[in-house]
Design a protein around this motif. Structure first.
Motif, PDB file in Angstrom:
ATOM      1  N   THR A  73       0.773  -1.356  -0.018  1.00 14.55           N
ATOM      2  CA  THR A  73      -0.079  -0.003  -0.162  1.00 14.55           C
ATOM      3  C   THR A  73       0.941   1.221   0.125  1.00 14.55           C
ATOM      4  O   THR A  73       1.865   1.334   0.565  1.00 14.55           O
ATOM      5  CB  THR A  73      -1.011  -0.055   1.169  1.00 14.55           C
ATOM      6  OG1 THR A  73      -0.225  -0.169   2.373  1.00 14.55           O
ATOM      7  CG2 THR A  73      -1.956  -1.067   1.083  1.00 14.55           C
ATOM      8  N   GLN A 117     -10.898   3.491  -7.082  1.00 16.97           N
ATOM      9  CA  GLN A 117     -10.953   1.813  -6.890  1.00 16.97           C
ATOM     10  C   GLN A 117      -9.884   1.339  -6.014  1.00 16.97           C
ATOM     11  O   GLN A 117     -10.327   0.233  -5.340  1.00 16.97           O
ATOM     12  CB  GLN A 117     -10.774   1.305  -8.291  1.00 16.97           C
ATOM     13  CG  GLN A 117     -11.792   1.599  -9.359  1.00 16.97           C
ATOM     14  CD  GLN A 117     -11.819   0.756 -10.480  1.00 16.97           C
ATOM     15  OE1 GLN A 117     -10.794   0.084 -10.833  1.00 16.97           O
ATOM     16  NE2 GLN A 117     -12.641   0.779 -11.413  1.00 16.97           N
ATOM     17  N   GLU A 118      -8.745   2.082  -5.971  1.00 18.07           N
ATOM     18  CA  GLU A 118      -7.599   1.431  -5.116  1.00 18.07           C
ATOM     19  C   GLU A 118      -7.699   1.983  -3.586  1.00 18.07           C
ATOM     20  O   GLU A 118      -6.595   1.684  -2.950  1.00 18.07           O
ATOM     21  CB  GLU A 118      -6.179   1.997  -5.652  1.00 18.07           C
ATOM     22  CG  GLU A 118      -5.992   1.248  -6.995  1.00 18.07           C
ATOM     23  CD  GLU A 118      -6.509   1.947  -8.176  1.00 18.07           C
ATOM     24  OE1 GLU A 118      -6.373   1.659  -9.514  1.00 18.07           O
ATOM     25  OE2 GLU A 118      -7.131   3.012  -8.022  1.00 18.07           O
ATOM     26  N   ASP A 119      -8.689   2.712  -3.310  1.00 18.46           N
ATOM     27  CA  ASP A 119      -9.026   3.300  -2.093  1.00 18.46           C
ATOM     28  C   ASP A 119      -9.016   2.020  -0.873  1.00 18.46           C
ATOM     29  O   ASP A 119     -10.025   1.093  -1.176  1.00 18.46           O
ATOM     30  CB  ASP A 119      -9.971   4.187  -2.108  1.00 18.46           C
ATOM     31  CG  ASP A 119     -10.041   4.895  -0.646  1.00 18.46           C
ATOM     32  OD1 ASP A 119      -9.135   4.741  -0.088  1.00 18.46           O
ATOM     33  OD2 ASP A 119     -10.956   5.858  -0.427  1.00 18.46           O
ATOM     34  N   SER A 150      -3.989   3.608  -0.878  1.00 21.77           N
ATOM     35  CA  SER A 150      -4.401   3.117  -1.899  1.00 21.77           C
ATOM     36  C   SER A 150      -3.231   1.665  -2.206  1.00 21.77           C
ATOM     37  O   SER A 150      -2.293   1.673  -1.688  1.00 21.77           O
ATOM     38  CB  SER A 150      -4.065   3.751  -3.102  1.00 21.77           C
ATOM     39  OG  SER A 150      -2.894   4.429  -3.234  1.00 21.77           O
ATOM     40  N   THR A 151      -3.922   0.803  -2.585  1.00 22.01           N
ATOM     41  CA  THR A 151      -3.289  -0.599  -3.103  1.00 22.01           C
ATOM     42  C   THR A 151      -2.357  -0.362  -4.220  1.00 22.01           C
ATOM     43  O   THR A 151      -2.893   0.338  -5.064  1.00 22.01           O
ATOM     44  CB  THR A 151      -4.107  -1.579  -3.096  1.00 22.01           C
ATOM     45  OG1 THR A 151      -5.212  -1.380  -4.190  1.00 22.01           O
ATOM     46  CG2 THR A 151      -5.041  -1.909  -1.990  1.00 22.01           C
ATOM     47  N   CYS A 152      -1.195  -0.881  -4.135  1.00 18.47           N
ATOM     48  CA  CYS A 152      -0.464  -0.650  -5.086  1.00 18.47           C
ATOM     49  C   CYS A 152       0.536  -1.924  -5.318  1.00 18.47           C
ATOM     50  O   CYS A 152       1.199  -2.378  -4.464  1.00 18.47           O
ATOM     51  CB  CYS A 152       0.389   0.484  -5.073  1.00 18.47           C
ATOM     52  SG  CYS A 152       1.537   0.747  -6.515  1.00 18.47           S
ATOM     53  N   THR A 153       0.543  -2.476  -6.524  1.00 14.19           N
ATOM     54  CA  THR A 153       1.506  -3.725  -6.661  1.00 14.19           C
ATOM     55  C   THR A 153       3.214  -3.334  -6.757  1.00 14.19           C
ATOM     56  O   THR A 153       3.537  -2.640  -7.781  1.00 14.19           O
ATOM     57  CB  THR A 153       1.251  -4.476  -7.831  1.00 14.19           C
ATOM     58  OG1 THR A 153      -0.124  -4.902  -7.976  1.00 14.19           O
ATOM     59  CG2 THR A 153       2.247  -5.802  -8.178  1.00 14.19           C
ATOM     60  N   CYS A 166       2.277   3.704  -9.393  1.00 14.36           N
ATOM     61  CA  CYS A 166       1.102   3.408  -8.632  1.00 14.36           C
ATOM     62  C   CYS A 166       0.016   4.190  -9.382  1.00 14.36           C
ATOM     63  O   CYS A 166      -0.148   5.387  -9.766  1.00 14.36           O
ATOM     64  CB  CYS A 166       1.003   3.680  -7.248  1.00 14.36           C
ATOM     65  SG  CYS A 166       2.132   2.862  -6.280  1.00 14.36           S
ATOM     66  N   ASN A 167      -1.287   3.664  -9.365  1.00  9.87           N
ATOM     67  CA  ASN A 167      -2.260   3.935 -10.291  1.00  9.87           C
ATOM     68  C   ASN A 167      -3.593   4.526  -9.182  1.00  9.87           C
ATOM     69  O   ASN A 167      -3.704   3.953  -7.944  1.00  9.87           O
ATOM     70  CB  ASN A 167      -3.160   3.176 -11.189  1.00  9.87           C
ATOM     71  CG  ASN A 167      -2.453   2.725 -12.209  1.00  9.87           C
ATOM     72  OD1 ASN A 167      -1.425   3.492 -12.677  1.00  9.87           O
ATOM     73  ND2 ASN A 167      -2.483   1.570 -12.867  1.00  9.87           N
ATOM     74  N   THR A 169      -7.590   5.329  -9.873  1.00 17.79           N
ATOM     75  CA  THR A 169      -8.288   5.264 -10.770  1.00 17.79           C
ATOM     76  C   THR A 169      -9.908   5.743 -10.318  1.00 17.79           C
ATOM     77  O   THR A 169     -10.240   5.317  -9.228  1.00 17.79           O
ATOM     78  CB  THR A 169      -8.476   3.847 -11.156  1.00 17.79           C
ATOM     79  OG1 THR A 169      -7.116   3.117 -11.544  1.00 17.79           O
ATOM     80  CG2 THR A 169      -9.857   3.718 -12.315  1.00 17.79           C
TER      81      THR A 169
END
Length: 437
Positions: A73, A117-119, A150-153, A166-167, A169
């Motif tokens: 994250t 969306q990544e929240d 936010s989530t992020c790979t 990181c996006n 969206t």
């Protein structure tokens, strides 16, 4: 005539009273804005139901608070501005004392249901403005500040010289692209420069670029319009270089330098074992830094494994050399004892006149006769030959020491070349070209 005069005076009075009334109440009455207006508060504000509502979104980055590698994250402080049009809230400013804008509680108007969306943050971290600004041309503006988690790979392959993309969206939750379309008119460079100037805190990261992917429509039923902000951040690696990478390289250099320590003192092997234990401590520190969810080992893990393996092989070689030196010392002592035992019995014994008399032999007093001299000489030659043969059959002294020296010398050159090759490969794979610039 008096009638026309009365009408003119009445119109002048009405116009003067309207000009003197410059409060918002007259404008709100004209727009029919009230808490009881159910239509404006709950329905999309278009005059035809097939008309698409365009929503403009602007994102500014105020700070990079935290990046959690284990939970994948990223926590940022963002400012979001939303702009859309209401076809029923337009007026001419000249008719209402040049009022061009006013604010109204957002609960009285329809607002687009845009989410991220990544929240992964909680609701308490969002601070939305209680009011919506309404402009004369029907445009509405709403702002919000948020501590966004936010989530992020995260790709940790080049940690700590890594760069993350990181996006963020934005999409509508309940409306498709036939109802709401999301876009932005501000370019990448403008948003990146404004975010760089407004950013208060960076932490161990620096903002590299903020890219906008416009008008993205994803498949599905129904299709939804999305707007993606791609945030590119770069880690500041200097602290990790100082507390982790440089100590590892220094321990490897110490291990190479330990080949110049004399084996006779017995400190070489203990020194190498100490270096190996120090590397093990650094590996424990690395375990706390990196998550265990990576499919491929990061380069820093490969670097640690390589250093640990090189030092481990060096310790094994030092144990072999120490074993050969000890074996040479052990066989040298046995050889000395065996030589002392074999040489003494072979020496010619002097004749004892008393012993010869006891055995009934004639006792000879004085120097040996000419007949006995060649016989004594032959006995001495035989004794010397037996002593030389026994020494040749025994292990030669320092034989194992010479073998240990050859092994140590050859291994040092191979080890030194391997270390240089390993460090050069790690440098080209790992360190970015602009790190020292």
């Amino acid at each position: 005539m008096s009638t026309w005069r009365f009408i003119v005076l009445f119109c002048l009075a009405a116009s003067c009273s309207r000009a003197s009334d410059c409060s918002y109440s007259n404008l709100l009455s004209h727009l029919n804005l009230s808490s009881s207006n159910y239509f404006l508060a709950n329905f999309r504000p278009v005059k035809h139901w097939k008309q698409v509502t365009g929503v403009e979104l602007y994102l500014l980055l105020f700070g990079i608070l935290d990046v959690d590698e284990k939970f994948q994250t990223i926590t940022t402080h963002v400012w979001i501005e939303t702009v859309w049009k209401n076809d029923f809230l337009t007026w001419k400013p000249a008719n209402f004392c040049n009022i061009t804008q006013f604010s109204i509680p957002r609960s009285m108007l329809w607002t687009p249901d845009i989410n991220i969306q990544e929240d992964a943050s909680d609701s308490s971290s969002t601070q939305e403005s209680y009011y919506v600004t309404v402009y004369a041309n029907g445009m509405l503006q709403m702002t919000a500040r948020q501590r966004l988690t936010s989530t992020c790979t995260l790709n940790l392959q080049r940690f700590p010289f890594d760069r993350q993309n990181c996006n963020i969206t934005f999409s509508a939750m309940n409306n498709d692209d036939q109802s709401i379309q999301i876009w932005t008119v501000r370019g990448d460079e403008f948003i990146t420069n404004i975010s760089g100037q407004a950013m208060v805190t960076h932490g161990e990261w620096s903002l590299t670029h903020l890219e906008v992917v416009k008008n993205v429509t994803v498949g599905g039923n129904p299709q939804k319009s999305k707007l993606i902000y791609q945030v590119t951040i770069e880690r500041k690696p200097m602290l990790y270089v100082v507390i982790f990478i440089i100590p590892l390289c220094y321990l490897l250099v110490l291990d190479v330098a330990s080949f110049f320590v004399s084996e006779s003192r017995g400190e070489k092997l203990s020194f190498k074992v100490t270096v190996l234990l120090s590397i093990s401590v650094l590996l424990l520190i690395l375990k706390d830094m990196l998550p265990s969810t990576e499919d491929n080992l990061p380069i820093i893990a490969k670097f640690c494994i390589g250093v640990f393996a090189l030092v481990g092989i060096s310790v094994l070689e030092a144990m072999l050399v120490s074993f050969l030196v000890d074996m040479d010392d052990k066989y040298g002592k046995k050889l000395a004892r065996a030589s002392n035992k074999e040489v003494r019995p072979d020496k010619l014994e002097k004749k004892d006149p008393v012993k010869e008399k006891a055995e009934g032999l004639p006792v000879q007093i004085g120097p040996p006769s000419e007949r006995e001299q060649p016989e004594l000489f032959l006995q001495e030659v035989r004794a010397a030959q037996q002593e030389a043969a026994s020494v040749a059959d025994a292990p030669r002294p320092k034989r194992f020491c010479r073998v240990a020296e050859i092994i140590d010398t050859v291994f040092f050159f191979i080890y030194f070349c391997t270390v240089l090759t390993f460090l050069s490969i790690m440098y080209h794979m790992w360190i970015p070209s602009d790190f020292f610039s």
